[in-house]
Write a protein that holds these residues in place. Structure first.
Motif, PDB file in Angstrom:
ATOM      1  N   GLU A 135       0.858  -1.183   0.000  1.00 18.46           N
ATOM      2  CA  GLU A 135       0.000   0.000   0.000  1.00 18.46           C
ATOM      3  C   GLU A 135       0.892   1.230   0.000  1.00 18.46           C
ATOM      4  O   GLU A 135       1.698   1.419   0.909  1.00 18.46           O
ATOM      5  CB  GLU A 135      -0.916  -0.005   1.222  1.00 18.46           C
ATOM      6  N   CYS A 136       0.737   2.062  -1.024  1.00 16.44           N
ATOM      7  CA  CYS A 136       1.681   3.163  -1.247  1.00 16.44           C
ATOM      8  C   CYS A 136       0.980   4.523  -1.181  1.00 16.44           C
ATOM      9  O   CYS A 136      -0.192   4.647  -1.551  1.00 16.44           O
ATOM     10  CB  CYS A 136       2.353   3.011  -2.606  1.00 16.44           C
ATOM     11  N   ASP A 137       1.742   5.512  -0.733  1.00 12.25           N
ATOM     12  CA  ASP A 137       1.241   6.892  -0.664  1.00 12.25           C
ATOM     13  C   ASP A 137      -0.103   6.964   0.050  1.00 12.25           C
ATOM     14  O   ASP A 137      -1.099   7.476  -0.474  1.00 12.25           O
ATOM     15  CB  ASP A 137       1.149   7.500  -2.061  1.00 12.25           C
ATOM     16  N   ASN A 138      -0.120   6.418   1.272  1.00 17.17           N
ATOM     17  CA  ASN A 138      -1.311   6.473   2.123  1.00 17.17           C
ATOM     18  C   ASN A 138      -2.544   5.861   1.468  1.00 17.17           C
ATOM     19  O   ASN A 138      -3.656   6.387   1.567  1.00 17.17           O
ATOM     20  CB  ASN A 138      -1.591   7.916   2.533  1.00 17.17           C
ATOM     21  N   GLY A 139      -2.338   4.745   0.779  1.00 13.61           N
ATOM     22  CA  GLY A 139      -3.452   4.030   0.186  1.00 13.61           C
ATOM     23  C   GLY A 139      -3.865   4.499  -1.185  1.00 13.61           C
ATOM     24  O   GLY A 139      -4.818   3.973  -1.770  1.00 13.61           O
ATOM     25  N   ASN A 140      -3.155   5.463  -1.755  1.00 11.26           N
ATOM     26  CA  ASN A 140      -3.499   5.959  -3.089  1.00 11.26           C
ATOM     27  C   ASN A 140      -3.056   5.030  -4.200  1.00 11.26           C
ATOM     28  O   ASN A 140      -3.494   5.168  -5.346  1.00 11.26           O
ATOM     29  CB  ASN A 140      -2.888   7.350  -3.307  1.00 11.26           C
ATOM     30  N   ALA A 141      -2.173   4.074  -3.904  1.00 11.98           N
ATOM     31  CA  ALA A 141      -1.720   3.098  -4.896  1.00 11.98           C
ATOM     32  C   ALA A 141      -1.559   1.754  -4.209  1.00 11.98           C
ATOM     33  O   ALA A 141      -1.098   1.678  -3.071  1.00 11.98           O
ATOM     34  CB  ALA A 141      -0.406   3.532  -5.530  1.00 11.98           C
ATOM     35  N   GLY A 202       8.287   6.835 -13.140  1.00 15.14           N
ATOM     36  CA  GLY A 202       7.511   7.504 -12.101  1.00 15.14           C
ATOM     37  C   GLY A 202       8.359   7.907 -10.913  1.00 15.14           C
ATOM     38  O   GLY A 202       9.552   7.631 -10.841  1.00 15.14           O
ATOM     39  N   ARG A 203       7.718   8.543  -9.953  1.00 15.20           N
ATOM     40  CA  ARG A 203       8.409   8.999  -8.745  1.00 15.20           C
ATOM     41  C   ARG A 203       8.397   7.896  -7.693  1.00 15.20           C
ATOM     42  O   ARG A 203       7.615   6.942  -7.759  1.00 15.20           O
ATOM     43  CB  ARG A 203       7.712  10.239  -8.193  1.00 15.20           C
ATOM     44  N   ASP A 204       9.258   8.037  -6.700  1.00 13.34           N
ATOM     45  CA  ASP A 204       9.288   7.093  -5.589  1.00 13.34           C
ATOM     46  C   ASP A 204       8.033   7.248  -4.741  1.00 13.34           C
ATOM     47  O   ASP A 204       7.645   8.368  -4.383  1.00 13.34           O
ATOM     48  CB  ASP A 204      10.519   7.325  -4.720  1.00 13.34           C
ATOM     49  N   MET A 205       7.415   6.128  -4.415  1.00 15.54           N
ATOM     50  CA  MET A 205       6.256   6.113  -3.540  1.00 15.54           C
ATOM     51  C   MET A 205       6.627   5.413  -2.239  1.00 15.54           C
ATOM     52  O   MET A 205       7.317   4.396  -2.245  1.00 15.54           O
ATOM     53  CB  MET A 205       5.096   5.368  -4.205  1.00 15.54           C
ATOM     54  N   SER A 206       6.174   5.952  -1.115  1.00 15.08           N
ATOM     55  CA  SER A 206       6.388   5.318   0.182  1.00 15.08           C
ATOM     56  C   SER A 206       5.331   4.247   0.382  1.00 15.08           C
ATOM     57  O   SER A 206       4.133   4.530   0.267  1.00 15.08           O
ATOM     58  CB  SER A 206       6.309   6.360   1.300  1.00 15.08           C
ATOM     59  N   CYS A 207       5.767   3.019   0.672  1.00 18.29           N
ATOM     60  CA  CYS A 207       4.845   1.883   0.729  1.00 18.29           C
ATOM     61  C   CYS A 207       5.047   1.078   2.005  1.00 18.29           C
ATOM     62  O   CYS A 207       6.144   1.034   2.572  1.00 18.29           O
ATOM     63  CB  CYS A 207       5.059   0.959  -0.472  1.00 18.29           C
TER      64      CYS A 207
END
Length: 214
Positions: A135-141, A202-207
């Motif tokens: 789950e990335c970017d606070n659930g956005n991905a 794409g950019r780095d996403m926090s997951c």
């Protein structure tokens, strides 16, 4: 840098290290998932002549065998998928980057079998681990990740539409995987259940990674 073992990649969800090491050493010392002494096709000879591809073939055979023993899995579908995959894998013979094509094909097949079979996921041996939900970017991905600890190691990352295969790269801390695609570089870095994932270009996403449902 030595390829990360399952416990180094996702230590929170680690299985017994002794069994992992034993199987990894056995896979390295042995040929592919078939008898290389009887290899007579071009693809079989390529796989047997490449230690990484031989390990991936052996792991594919192991996971497929477990899936074939899983009563919860539709066996006609598995056989159909396997036939389709073999045709797709063999098309790598005409690829300009044959080794990458074959490795990506094997990693994708291992990931698909693990996703299909609870029995394959529950087995405490082998060199593959997952799938994990990321789950990335606070659930956005939301992504799915499978790790394959061959030499080198690979990470399979799947989204809603596309899937990519990343190859292990040097990392000062944690585990890092990279691959170049037409849209740009893709990468994954993780330590424990925390990860940074960037899809091609794409950019780095926090997951945050958690085991997928069993």
């Amino acid at each position: 840098m030595k390829p990360a073992l399952a416990c180094a990649i996702v230590p929170v969800f680690c299985f017994a290290l002794g069994g992992t090491l034993a199987h990894a050493q056995s896979a390295e010392a042995s040929p592919a998932g078939f008898d290389c002494a009887k290899a007579n096709t071009r693809i079989e000879k390529i796989v047997c002549g490449n230690p990484t591809l031989a390990m991936l073939d052996r792991e594919t055979t192991r996971v497929l065998t477990l899936t074939r023993e899983d009563a919860s899995v539709s066996q006609p579908n598995i056989l159909k998928d396997q036939d389709n995959w073999l045709k797709q894998r063999n098309e790598c013979l005409s690829s300009t980057d044959r080794e990458r094509c074959l490795a990506d094909s094997y990693v994708g097949r291992i990931s698909a079998l693990r996703a299909d079979s609870p029995t394959a996921r529950a087995a405490k041996a082998g060199i593959s681990l997952g799938p994990f939900n990321a789950e990335c970017d606070n659930g956005n991905a939301s992504l799915t990740v499978v790790f394959v600890n061959s030499k080198p190691s690979y990470a399979y990352v799947a989204g809603r539409k596309d899937a990519i295969v990343l190859k292990q790269a040097l990392s000062g801390s944690g585990a890092r995987y990279e691959a170049q695609y037409p849209k740009g570089q893709a990468r994954l870095w993780n330590k424990g259940n925390a990860a940074q994932i960037a899809l091609p270009g794409g950019r780095d996403m926090s997951c945050t990674m958690t085991p997928a449902g069993k």
